[in-house]
Each structure stands twice: as structure tokens, then as C-alpha cells.
Design an enzyme around this catalytic site. Structure first.
Site, PDB file in Angstrom:
ATOM      1  N   LEU A  32      42.961  46.468  43.899  1.00 52.38           N
ATOM      2  CA  LEU A  32      43.635  45.737  44.983  1.00 52.38           C
ATOM      3  C   LEU A  32      42.791  45.682  46.248  1.00 52.38           C
ATOM      4  O   LEU A  32      42.048  46.615  46.563  1.00 52.38           O
ATOM      5  CB  LEU A  32      44.986  46.393  45.279  1.00 52.38           C
ATOM      6  CG  LEU A  32      45.948  46.434  44.084  1.00 52.38           C
ATOM      7  CD1 LEU A  32      47.257  47.112  44.470  1.00 52.38           C
ATOM      8  CD2 LEU A  32      46.221  45.039  43.528  1.00 52.38           C
ATOM      9  N   HIS A  33      42.918  44.579  46.965  1.00 52.27           N
ATOM     10  CA  HIS A  33      42.181  44.363  48.209  1.00 52.27           C
ATOM     11  C   HIS A  33      43.084  43.627  49.189  1.00 52.27           C
ATOM     12  O   HIS A  33      44.269  43.382  48.884  1.00 52.27           O
ATOM     13  CB  HIS A  33      40.899  43.580  47.918  1.00 52.27           C
ATOM     14  CG  HIS A  33      41.127  42.358  47.070  1.00 52.27           C
ATOM     15  ND1 HIS A  33      41.947  41.314  47.458  1.00 52.27           N
ATOM     16  CD2 HIS A  33      40.673  42.016  45.833  1.00 52.27           C
ATOM     17  CE1 HIS A  33      41.955  40.386  46.535  1.00 52.27           C
ATOM     18  NE2 HIS A  33      41.207  40.798  45.518  1.00 52.27           N
ATOM     19  N   HIS A  36      45.280  40.738  47.930  1.00 53.46           N
ATOM     20  CA  HIS A  36      46.540  41.166  47.285  1.00 53.46           C
ATOM     21  C   HIS A  36      47.537  41.629  48.341  1.00 53.46           C
ATOM     22  O   HIS A  36      48.728  41.333  48.263  1.00 53.46           O
ATOM     23  CB  HIS A  36      46.287  42.343  46.333  1.00 53.46           C
ATOM     24  CG  HIS A  36      45.441  42.009  45.147  1.00 53.46           C
ATOM     25  ND1 HIS A  36      44.164  42.515  44.983  1.00 53.46           N
ATOM     26  CD2 HIS A  36      45.676  41.237  44.065  1.00 53.46           C
ATOM     27  CE1 HIS A  36      43.667  42.082  43.844  1.00 53.46           C
ATOM     28  NE2 HIS A  36      44.555  41.290  43.264  1.00 53.46           N
ATOM     29  N   ASP A 156      42.922  31.592  43.105  1.00 52.22           N
ATOM     30  CA  ASP A 156      42.920  31.092  41.721  1.00 52.22           C
ATOM     31  C   ASP A 156      43.833  29.868  41.685  1.00 52.22           C
ATOM     32  O   ASP A 156      44.947  29.915  41.156  1.00 52.22           O
ATOM     33  CB  ASP A 156      43.404  32.177  40.762  1.00 52.22           C
ATOM     34  CG  ASP A 156      42.453  33.353  40.733  1.00 52.22           C
ATOM     35  OD1 ASP A 156      41.274  33.154  40.433  1.00 52.22           O
ATOM     36  OD2 ASP A 156      42.887  34.478  41.055  1.00 52.22           O
TER      37      ASP A 156
HETATM   38  O1  PAF Z   1      45.357  36.484  39.032  1.00 53.26           O
HETATM   39  C1  PAF Z   1      45.359  37.524  38.333  1.00 53.26           C
HETATM   40  O2  PAF Z   1      44.999  38.618  38.782  1.00 53.26           O
HETATM   41  C2  PAF Z   1      45.804  37.450  36.888  1.00 53.26           C
HETATM   42  O3  PAF Z   1      45.376  36.276  36.278  1.00 53.26           O
HETATM   43  C3  PAF Z   1      47.331  37.630  36.708  1.00 53.26           C
HETATM   44  C4  PAF Z   1      48.096  36.493  37.353  1.00 53.26           C
HETATM   45  C5  PAF Z   1      47.747  38.957  37.302  1.00 53.26           C
HETATM   46  C6  PAF Z   1      47.679  37.639  35.211  1.00 53.26           C
HETATM   47  O4  PAF Z   1      47.076  38.695  34.550  1.00 53.26           O
END
Ligand code: PAF
Length: 284
Positions: A32-33, A36, A156
Site C-alpha cells: 500500500l502507498h 491506496h 488503472d
Molecule cells: O488494481 C488492483 O490492485 C487489482 O487489479 C485489484 C482490483 C485489487 C484486483 O486484484
């Protein structure tokens, strides 16, 4: 609170729901960063309770990708989660999520396959099967937690569009909330994979954001021709870079654009040495 089993999560969330509380879910793969953290804080603000999952999902990694070496830092992750107002961390092991660990192919496991139209471009082109793995695990997590809201980063962006489509097509009762990408002061988009970069590679990695900022700048000065905008990227590239794509697409549908406008989002994937990085920007 940290739990590892589906039953524990379900029991806790059920008790919250009985009290009429709303629940937000932030799925993560850990490491985590601050990116997140911004998702957790969004959820904690909007929802009464926030659950995060920490699970390095084996079925979304393609052969030869970094599944084994993906950073696993659960103790540190729990501290970050707590500081950002998270109520529950769900960190299952692969056997909990996929009991038949040896047989995780679509011959033996029910997969969610997002539409080809959304998958056959950007990252989906080189990462074959990646979005099937993402949709399958997110669908499972949504079924396990049954949150009111689920939060995903715009870093993403293709994943976010595909997950919105999945939830809509499969009538899953959750609202997907997209959250802005977080950058370091240098401009570099924050990512768990930045941990793989050496100091000099970190400098080379600035090319991604520089290319995008410069394109946006040129667009704001009136350049709308995509070939001309693409051309501007080359001044930022050197022998350490391998450009995988630089694409101009509609922000809602991911359709190719002929001419840049305010609904355009620009996407880049670039290898710096052996590390593959992605970034994107809205031209609005
Ligand atoms: O974005 C991510 O870290 C991953 O693709 C997710 C959404 C947690 C699914 O594993």
C-alpha cells in the site's frame, strides 16, 4: 481488524448491515502507498464502514509477469490502513479464494470474461487474460463483502472502465467510484511497481508524466491533431525506454479518437529497463 477467512468477513459485514450501516470496499493487492490511502480516505468519508482486501491475485498475472516477486508487506499495510480510517482488512490466502489452487484455469474455474471490445486494447493487448483475472476476483470480492460502494483508482483506468461495465452488465448491486490518480511531487504516478525502480530508473520514469503533461499543454494551446500530439513524445524518450503504447481514447468508451477533444484521455505504457509502467491523463 485483520481477518483471513470469508466467513469472518461475512459475519462482521452482516452485523454492520443489521445496524443499518453502509459499507465501502477497496480491493487492493497490498504494497500500500499514498494512492491506496486516498481511496481508503474517500471510502471512510462516504461510508460508515470501510473494508479493504489485500490479495495478490494469481489469476490476473500472465506467464512471465511478476507474481512471485510482487511486494508482500501485510504488517506495514495494516498500519497504513488503520491510519486512513479502514475498519477491516481482509487478507485471504490463495487457498481461501481458490480452494482448488492447482486448477485455476478456465477449464476448472468459473471466470468472468469482460467484452473483447474493452479488452483488446491498451494493457489488455499485451496482458492476455489479465482482465479476466481482475473481473473474476473483483466479482468474488463483491460477492463476499457485498458493499454499497467499491473504490478504484483512475491509475488503472482501463480496469475501472471494465469493472463499471461488468457491474452494469451483471446487475451487481454496488456503485463503483473512480478516484483520481495520485502523483509524487516529481509527477511520477504512484504505483506499487515503482518499488522495482533504481534511482536512475526513477529519473527515466518521469518521461511518462512529462509526455502526458506536455501533450495536455499542447492540446490546451490548440493542437488537436493526434499524430502531431504523439510526435511530441519523442523528445522525452531515450535508449532506456521502450514505448508500448501512447493512445488517445474516449474517456467513457475507450474508443479510438480521430481528433483530440475534451472527452479524450491519453494513455501511455512504457518500459523503463525491465519495469513496465503506465499512466494516463484527461485532456479536460
Ligand atoms: O488494481 C488492483 O490492485 C487489482 O487489479 C485489484 C482490483 C485489487 C484486483 O486484484
Amino acid at each position: 481488524m485483520l481477518v483471513h477467512t470469508i466467513k469472518e468477513v461475512r459475519d462482521i459485514v452482516n452485523s454492520w448491515k443489521k445496524q443499518g450501516l453502509t459499507v465501502g470496499l477497496v480491493p487492493t493487492m497490498g504494497a500500500l502507498h499514498n494512492g491506496h490511502k486516498s481511496l481508503f480516505e474517500k471510502s471512510a468519508k462516504k461510508c460508515d464502514k470501510t473494508v479493504i482486501s489485500v490479495f495478490v491475485n494469481p489469476i490476473q498475472f500472465c506467464p512471465g509477469e511478476d507474481f512471485e516477486k510482487y511486494p508482500r508487506t501485510l504488517d506495514a499495510d495494516c498500519k497504513i490502513a488503520e491510519s486512513a480510517g479502514v475498519d477491516l482488512v481482509f487478507a485471504p490466502n490463495p487457498k481461501e479464494m481458490y480452494p482448488n489452487v492447482q486448477m485455476m484455469t478456465s477449464d476448472f474455474l468459473t471466470y468472468v470474461n469482460p467484452p473483447f471490445f474493452y479488452v483488446n486494447k491498451l494493457c489488455g493487448k499485451s496482458r492476455v487474460g489479465h482482465f479476466d483475472g481482475v473481473c473474476t476476483v473483483v466479482n468474488k470480492l463483491l460477492n463476499i463483502v457485498q458493499p454499497n460502494f467499491a473504490f478504484f483508482g483512475e491509475k488503472d483506468y482501463q480496469q475501472l472502465v471494465i469493472l463499471k461495465k461488468m457491474v452494469n452488465d451483471l446487475n451487481i448491486s454496488v456503485e463503483i467510484i473512480g478516484c483520481p490518480l495520485v502523483r509524487e511531487e516529481s509527477g511520477l504516478a504512484i504505483s506499487s511497481r515503482n518499488k522495482y525502480l533504481s534511482e536512475s530508473e526513477k529519473q527515466d520514469a518521469l518521461a511518462l508524466s512529462k509526455i502526458l503533461f506536455n501533450i495536455k499543454n499542447c492540446f490546451q494551446k490548440g493542437v488537436t491533431d493526434i499524430a502531431a500530439l504523439k510526435e511530441t513524445a519523442y523528445e522525452f524518450l531515450n535508449e532506456h525506454h521502450t514505448l508500448e503504447y501512447l493512445d488517445f481514447r474516449d474517456a467513457e468508451t475507450l474508443e479510438d479518437k480521430n481528433i483530440a477533444d475534451e472527452n479524450t484521455r491519453v494513455f501511455i505504457a512504457l518500459k523503463v529497463g525491465s519495469v513496465r509502467l503506465i499512466d494516463n491523463i484527461s485532456l479536460k
